[in-house]
Every structure is written in C-alpha cells, then in structure tokens.
Design an enzyme around this catalytic site. Structure first.
Site, PDB file in Angstrom:
ATOM      1  N   GLU A 103       1.164  -1.031  -0.246  1.00  0.00           N
ATOM      2  CA  GLU A 103      -0.429  -0.143   0.046  1.00  0.00           C
ATOM      3  C   GLU A 103       0.909   1.053  -0.105  1.00  0.00           C
ATOM      4  O   GLU A 103       1.895   0.780   0.492  1.00  0.00           O
ATOM      5  CB  GLU A 103      -1.085  -0.204   1.031  1.00  0.00           C
ATOM      6  N   ASP A 105       0.024   5.298   0.395  1.00  0.00           N
ATOM      7  CA  ASP A 105      -0.912   6.055   0.951  1.00  0.00           C
ATOM      8  C   ASP A 105      -1.128   7.526   1.573  1.00  0.00           C
ATOM      9  O   ASP A 105       0.424   8.286   1.363  1.00  0.00           O
ATOM     10  CB  ASP A 105      -1.049   6.077   2.356  1.00  0.00           C
ATOM     11  N   GLU A 107      -3.097  10.238   3.088  1.00  0.00           N
ATOM     12  CA  GLU A 107      -4.180  10.797   3.736  1.00  0.00           C
ATOM     13  C   GLU A 107      -4.137  11.896   3.883  1.00  0.00           C
ATOM     14  O   GLU A 107      -3.199  12.854   5.282  1.00  0.00           O
ATOM     15  CB  GLU A 107      -4.345   9.606   5.041  1.00  0.00           C
ATOM     16  N   HIS A 120      -0.805  13.185   5.717  1.00  0.00           N
ATOM     17  CA  HIS A 120      -0.038  11.685   6.541  1.00  0.00           C
ATOM     18  C   HIS A 120       0.168  11.121   5.077  1.00  0.00           C
ATOM     19  O   HIS A 120      -0.587  10.646   3.815  1.00  0.00           O
ATOM     20  CB  HIS A 120      -0.992  11.485   6.989  1.00  0.00           C
ATOM     21  N   THR A 121       1.420  10.252   4.746  1.00  0.00           N
ATOM     22  CA  THR A 121       2.199   9.326   3.625  1.00  0.00           C
ATOM     23  C   THR A 121       2.004   8.323   4.992  1.00  0.00           C
ATOM     24  O   THR A 121       2.542   8.053   6.232  1.00  0.00           O
ATOM     25  CB  THR A 121       2.705   9.756   3.068  1.00  0.00           C
ATOM     26  N   ASN A 122       2.119   6.986   3.919  1.00  0.00           N
ATOM     27  CA  ASN A 122       2.745   5.732   4.847  1.00  0.00           C
ATOM     28  C   ASN A 122       3.481   4.372   3.248  1.00  0.00           C
ATOM     29  O   ASN A 122       2.727   5.325   2.335  1.00  0.00           O
ATOM     30  CB  ASN A 122       2.130   4.801   5.351  1.00  0.00           C
ATOM     31  N   ARG A 131       5.685   3.877   8.545  1.00  0.00           N
ATOM     32  CA  ARG A 131       6.414   4.261   8.222  1.00  0.00           C
ATOM     33  C   ARG A 131       5.271   5.368   7.248  1.00  0.00           C
ATOM     34  O   ARG A 131       5.986   6.291   7.060  1.00  0.00           O
ATOM     35  CB  ARG A 131       7.036   3.653   6.345  1.00  0.00           C
ATOM     36  N   GLU A 132       5.011   6.228   8.933  1.00  0.00           N
ATOM     37  CA  GLU A 132       4.493   7.233   8.713  1.00  0.00           C
ATOM     38  C   GLU A 132       5.563   8.418   8.412  1.00  0.00           C
ATOM     39  O   GLU A 132       6.419   9.179   9.219  1.00  0.00           O
ATOM     40  CB  GLU A 132       3.286   7.080  10.041  1.00  0.00           C
ATOM     41  N   TRP A 197      -9.183   9.674  15.880  1.00  0.00           N
ATOM     42  CA  TRP A 197      -7.763   9.317  15.725  1.00  0.00           C
ATOM     43  C   TRP A 197      -7.345  10.498  14.273  1.00  0.00           C
ATOM     44  O   TRP A 197      -6.272  11.268  15.216  1.00  0.00           O
ATOM     45  CB  TRP A 197      -7.463   8.382  15.121  1.00  0.00           C
ATOM     46  N   GLY A 201      -5.322  13.742  17.025  1.00  0.00           N
ATOM     47  CA  GLY A 201      -5.448  12.594  18.126  1.00  0.00           C
ATOM     48  C   GLY A 201      -6.529  12.260  18.987  1.00  0.00           C
ATOM     49  O   GLY A 201      -6.155  10.843  19.278  1.00  0.00           O
ATOM     50  N   ARG A 277       9.407   5.466  19.630  1.00  0.00           N
ATOM     51  CA  ARG A 277       8.695   4.892  19.314  1.00  0.00           C
ATOM     52  C   ARG A 277       9.615   3.699  19.074  1.00  0.00           C
ATOM     53  O   ARG A 277       8.879   2.225  18.673  1.00  0.00           O
ATOM     54  CB  ARG A 277       8.282   5.013  17.470  1.00  0.00           C
TER      55      ARG A 277
END
Length: 289
Positions: A103, A105, A107, A120-122, A131-132, A197, A201, A277
C-alpha cells in the site's frame, strides 16, 4: 508559516509545469473508476470529468480504479473538504488485496476551520507499515484543486504535490528492506469519519452539524503498467502508449533540493526520527546509505 521569495520561486516552476501537463489530460471517471460504496454519496458529474465524495453521520463513500497496476505514475487533482473538517479523513492510495498487502498512502486529516490540514503518508509492504511521514501543506487545499501524485517504479516511490516531491522511499532490498514490487495495486479513494484519531489524536470530534462533508476530484491520470489476466501491459519496460520514462525516473539534483526544502519547512512527523517509538533503533531504511 511565511514563505520566502526564493522558496516561492522554487515552488513556482513545478506548479506551472504541472498545470501545463494536466491541461492536456481529459480523464473520464465513467471509463476509469467505479464508485464502490456510499449509497449514492459518491457521484460522477460533468460528463465524467468531476467526481465528488460525501460524508454524513450515516456513511462516507469511496471509489476505486477499474485497472490494477504493477508500477505506474498516478495523478489526481483533489479539492478537500472546506471549513470545519475535523474528524474526517480523505484517503487517496494504491493497495493490493490480501492479508499481506502492499500500500502507498496519501491521507488528508481534517481540521478545525482556519487550521492547516495534515497530510499523512505511509508505505506498506507485505502488510507491514509503520513508515509514517506527516506534513502541513504550504497552501489551502480546500480553495482549489491541487495535484497529488504517486510515482512507483522498481527503484523507488516518490510522493509529489503539484509537481513538488515531498517524500521518496527507495528500494533497499539489497540491505534487507522489503519493497513493494510484485503485487499489483489498485487506486482507491474514500471520505470517512475517523474522529477517534484523525484530528489532534482524537481530541477534536466531528461536528455533524457541518455535514454533509464533500471532497471533489478531477484530472485522474494513470500512466501505468496495467495488470490483467496475470500479465502486465508493459513487459518490456515501457508503459502502454507512452515512453515509460517514469519506469526509471529518479530525483535529479533540483528535485532532491526541493524535497529537502519541503521536509525542512513542512514536515511535522518522521518515523525515522521517532526514537521513543523505536527504542531499539529506527527501521533499517532510515540509516541505510
């Protein structure tokens, strides 16, 4: 955030080029996509040149490309939900089916009126993402259409906005990093409620008094290796009907400079810098040469 005159010049050329290129594209949504859910909340108008998705308390909506691709350059012009869009997400992405999917992304996370959208990318490979990278855009994405592009070839994935690259994910399989290269993907887009979210958040909830929320689309362009019956339309390295230059495209020095400028000024989250993280060390692609 103020933008300097030199920075504006840096952005101006790709914006103009994108406008010239896209003026020659005559996408017809009737031919290229199908609305897959939303019970009438997705509509195609203007003889197939305009598509809208809507969201209300009962449901969102979505569509997908009729074709699947194994590599390609996919462009879409989108005008995002205006006003108080907090809690909503407009998604535009490539995805393969199955439990170990690939995928890519885009968003767009909604906002309170006057606040900037979050882009937002991934990248997912074989069902694994994390992998945001997130950005604030340097323009109002609700006042007009802007072009969001995914270039996916065997060597790299490049995310671009109005011709300006904002992110590159390279093929580093030689260093043990998975890369999406064997699963055909379809283009999808949807407008849906994610107020658990999406905005701060989940602290800011969707204001349903503002519904219906609507995002608009035009200028869809698929310059790609179409996958059909287990075969690609471009087995010899060129896409159907084109030179296929995107199959070996990479960022030149100017493209790299523009991407670094965007990341310095507008990136608000990078998983590669999130040591909390990843206390045992960030993913391998973050440190690979």
């Amino acid at each position: 955030m103020a933008i300097s005159s030199s920075s504006r010049q840096m952005l101006l050329l790709p914006l103009l080029v994108a406008g010239v290129l896209l003026s020659s594209v005559h996408a017809n949504f009737y031919q290229n996509v199908e609305i897959t859910w939303g019970d009438g909340r997705g509509q195609i108008n203007n003889n197939g040149e305009l598509l809208t998705l809507s969201l209300d308390r009962a449901s969102g909506s979505g569509f997908q490309s009729k074709n699947e691709y194994l590599f390609g350059k996919i462009d879409m012009q989108i005008k995002l939900v205006p006003g108080n869009s907090a809690g909503t997400v407009t998604a535009y992405y490539l995805k393969s089916p199955g439990s170990t999917w690939d995928e890519i992304d885009f968003e767009f996370l909604g906002n309170l009126s006057g606040d900037p959208y979050t882009l937002h990318t991934n990248v997912f490979t074989q069902g694994k993402g994390n992998r945001e990278q997130q950005f604030k855009l340097w323009f109002d994405p609700t006042s007009d259409f802007h072009t969001y592009s995914i270039l996916w070839n065997p060597q790299r994935i490049i995310f671009s906005v109005d011709g300006t690259p904002i992110r590159e994910f390279k093929n580093m399989e030689s260093q043990g990093v998975l890369f999406p290269k064997s699963q055909p993907m379809r283009m999808y887009s949807s407008l849906w409620n994610a107020d658990d979210w999406a905005t701060r958040g989940g602290l800011v909830k969707t204001d349903w008094s503002q519904a219906p929320f609507t995002a608009s689309y035009r200028g869809f362009n698929e310059d790609a290796c179409v996958w059909s019956n287990g075969k690609s339309t471009c087995p010899n390295g060129s896409s159907q009907g084109t030179s296929g230059s995107w199959l070996s495209q990479e960022l030149d020095t100017t493209g790299q400079e523009r991407m670094r400028w965007v990341q310095r000024n507008f990136m608000i989250y990078n998983y590669c810098a999130d040591t909390k993280r990843f206390p045992q060390g960030v993913p391998r692609e973050c440190t690979a040469a």
